[in-house]
Design a protein around this motif. Structure first.
Motif, short mmCIF file in Angstrom:
data_model
loop_
_atom_site.label_atom_id
_atom_site.label_comp_id
_atom_site.label_asym_id
_atom_site.label_seq_id
_atom_site.Cartn_x
_atom_site.Cartn_y
_atom_site.Cartn_z
N ASP A 175 0.85 -1.18 0.00
CA ASP A 175 0.00 0.00 0.00
C ASP A 175 0.89 1.24 0.00
N ILE A 176 1.54 1.47 -1.13
CA ILE A 176 2.49 2.58 -1.24
C ILE A 176 2.17 3.40 -2.48
N ALA A 177 2.55 4.65 -2.44
CA ALA A 177 2.31 5.57 -3.55
C ALA A 177 3.57 5.74 -4.38
N ALA A 178 3.40 6.33 -5.56
CA ALA A 178 4.55 6.56 -6.43
C ALA A 178 5.58 7.47 -5.76
N ALA A 179 5.11 8.43 -4.99
CA ALA A 179 5.98 9.28 -4.17
C ALA A 179 7.16 9.84 -4.95
N GLY A 180 6.87 10.50 -6.06
CA GLY A 180 7.94 11.10 -6.85
C GLY A 180 8.58 10.18 -7.85
N HIS A 181 8.14 8.92 -7.90
CA HIS A 181 8.70 7.95 -8.84
C HIS A 181 7.75 7.64 -9.99
N GLY A 182 6.81 8.55 -10.25
CA GLY A 182 5.84 8.32 -11.32
C GLY A 182 6.48 8.19 -12.68
N ALA A 183 7.55 8.95 -12.94
CA ALA A 183 8.23 8.84 -14.24
C ALA A 183 8.86 7.46 -14.41
N VAL A 184 9.35 6.88 -13.33
CA VAL A 184 9.91 5.52 -13.40
C VAL A 184 8.81 4.53 -13.76
N LEU A 185 7.65 4.66 -13.11
CA LEU A 185 6.53 3.77 -13.41
C LEU A 185 6.09 3.91 -14.86
N GLU A 186 6.10 5.13 -15.37
CA GLU A 186 5.73 5.34 -16.78
C GLU A 186 6.77 4.71 -17.71
N GLY A 187 8.04 4.83 -17.36
CA GLY A 187 9.08 4.19 -18.16
C GLY A 187 8.92 2.68 -18.19
N ILE A 188 8.54 2.10 -17.06
CA ILE A 188 8.28 0.66 -17.00
C ILE A 188 7.11 0.30 -17.90
N ALA A 197 -1.07 2.40 -29.98
CA ALA A 197 -1.90 1.57 -29.12
C ALA A 197 -1.61 1.80 -27.63
N PHE A 198 -0.54 2.52 -27.33
CA PHE A 198 -0.15 2.79 -25.95
C PHE A 198 -0.82 4.06 -25.47
N GLU A 199 -1.37 4.02 -24.27
CA GLU A 199 -2.03 5.20 -23.70
C GLU A 199 -1.10 5.86 -22.70
N PRO A 200 -0.45 6.97 -23.06
CA PRO A 200 0.47 7.62 -22.13
C PRO A 200 -0.28 8.25 -20.97
N THR A 201 0.37 8.26 -19.83
CA THR A 201 -0.20 8.91 -18.65
C THR A 201 0.05 10.40 -18.75
N PRO A 202 -0.97 11.23 -18.59
CA PRO A 202 -0.74 12.68 -18.61
C PRO A 202 0.36 13.06 -17.61
N ALA A 203 1.19 14.01 -18.01
CA ALA A 203 2.34 14.37 -17.18
C ALA A 203 1.94 14.75 -15.76
N ALA A 204 0.81 15.41 -15.60
CA ALA A 204 0.37 15.85 -14.27
C ALA A 204 -0.13 14.70 -13.41
N GLU A 205 -0.33 13.52 -14.02
CA GLU A 205 -0.87 12.38 -13.29
C GLU A 205 0.14 11.26 -13.06
N LEU A 206 1.40 11.48 -13.40
CA LEU A 206 2.39 10.41 -13.27
C LEU A 206 2.50 9.89 -11.85
N ASP A 207 2.46 10.78 -10.87
CA ASP A 207 2.59 10.34 -9.49
C ASP A 207 1.32 9.71 -8.95
#
Length: 397
Positions: A49-62, A232-242
């Motif tokens: 039960d953890i949040a991206a906490a500033g690592h949203g760009a890493v999750l998007e890269g994955i 076919a890939f749906e990018p996450t809006p930049a403001a929603e990465l985290d």
């Protein structure tokens, strides 16, 4: 390359059996997991039960791993995967791009990236570059904050790259008129940049001979495979990465670890990938592709040195495990697996293997539609991991 980085391209990762008493309710035809010896490993049902906490760009890269085409889908001859990885920083990206690209990435606020490369033959042993007469393609997908920034970045990256040498010359593609291409006459390679939505596709193509028409045709071939996949890939809006979930389907929580605390998204040590990751860097992409398609692999989770794969069903999981073992390579020998864990199979690295890049022991654990691959350099430890991984899956599902 680290042993963790090798996990997705080769077999590398292990397990066996050992212990302590644990909670769990036995199911018919399954062992009572409370009796298994799991040592120091945590096996109770768990959720991160953890949040991206500033690592949203890493999750998007994955996530972007499934937006980058494996080389075999560019051309069937490109059957040898050379590398695949998330690019979380500008520093990681430089090296795939020229050093002169650094100011562009920094000024245009590069978000994250992903690279996959392949060739028509394996690199020479110990080398990181293909042989001169190989055909090789490197696809780098770069994410920027928005479409306008990506378009500007593509042109600036091309201007910086072509300016490296006065001998560089522009080329053009009739199929992708918005792409920027350049080469150096007499050198059998071409670079290309194409802005597409919030992304810039960067290509580097090497061919056996310096023919500009031929090189452009391979750029067209690569973009023809990459662009539809990216569409076919749906990018996450930049403001929603985290806001991206770290473990949306609970796969990471089903991977056995000694310590669950202080976990943050990490491409090599705490990540969930789609099926392309298992294919992109495979030494034998045709065989790996058939295995993935036949068994319905849809997710792979990595935590530390352990992988967990989710397949179509239990029969597919067993087929997937056997396929991984069959393609492990001559550097592995089969050894006895723990009798207490149904269906477990193990391998040991022999003298032909490289202990710097491969674990001494690798074992496979199946449970329902899952296959786990656990590894260690110590046999008692890998045996504990086998038991613990089986117990964790039984307690979680």
């Amino acid at each position: 390359m680290s042993r963790i980085a090798l996990c997705f391209s080769t077999m590398t990762i292990a397990g066996l059996l050992a212990g302590c008493s644990i909670p769990g309710v036995p199911v018919a035809a399954e062992p009572d997991v409370r009796e298994l010896e799991v040592g120091k490993y945590e096996v109770d049902r768990h959720a991160y039960d953890i949040a991206a906490a500033g690592h949203g760009a890493v999750l998007e890269g994955i996530r972007m791993a499934d937006a980058v085409v494996p080389s075999i889908d560019i051309d069937p001859s490109l059957s040898h995967g050379r590398t695949s990885s998330v690019l979380t920083t500008v520093d990681e990206t430089i090296g795939l791009l020229a050093e002169v690209s650094r100011p562009v990435l920094e000024n245009r606020k590069f978000v994250t990236g992903y690279v996959a490369a392949g060739a028509d033959r394996a690199d020479p042993p110990g080398e990181k570059l293909p042989v001169p007469d190989a055909t090789a393609i490197t696809t780098v997908l770069l994410r920027f904050p928005d479409q306008g920034t990506a378009a500007a970045a593509a042109k600036e990256l091309e201007d910086a790259d072509i300016g490296v040498s006065p001998e560089n010359q522009k080329l053009s593609s009739s199929k992708f008129s918005d792409a920027y291409l350049h080469w150096r006459p007499g050198v059998p390679s071409v670079g290309a940049f194409l802005a597409h939505g919030e992304f810039v596709i960067s290509l580097y193509v090497q061919r056996p001979r310096a023919d500009s028409t031929d090189l452009v045709s391979w750029v067209d071939k690569a973009l023809s495979a990459e662009v539809p996949l990216l569409d076919a890939f749906e990018p996450t809006p930049a403001a929603e990465l985290d806001d991206l979930p770290v473990d949306p389907e609970g796969l990471l929580a089903r991977v056995v670890v000694e310590d669950r605390t202080d976990r943050t998204p990490d491409p090599l040590r705490f990540a969930v990938y789609g099926p392309h990751r298992m294919l992109q860097a495979a030494d034998d992409q045709p065989t790996r592709q058939r295995l993935i398609q036949d068994t319905g692999l849809d997710r792979s989770a990595v935590v530390d040195s352990t992988l967990l794969h989710r397949l179509r069903d239990a029969d597919s999981a067993r087929s997937f495990m056997n396929g991984l073992i069959d393609t492990a390579g001559a550097e592995y020998d089969p050894i006895g697996a723990p009798n207490d864990v149904p269906g477990a199979k193990c391998l040991q690295l022999n003298a032909a293997g490289n202990k710097e890049t491969e674990y001494a022991f690798s074992c496979f654990v199946t449970y329902k539609r899952y296959v786990a691959v656990v590894s260690s350099d110590l046999e008692p430890d890998v045996r504990q991991k086998v038991a613990a991984q089986y117990a964790l899956l039984a307690n979680s599902l």
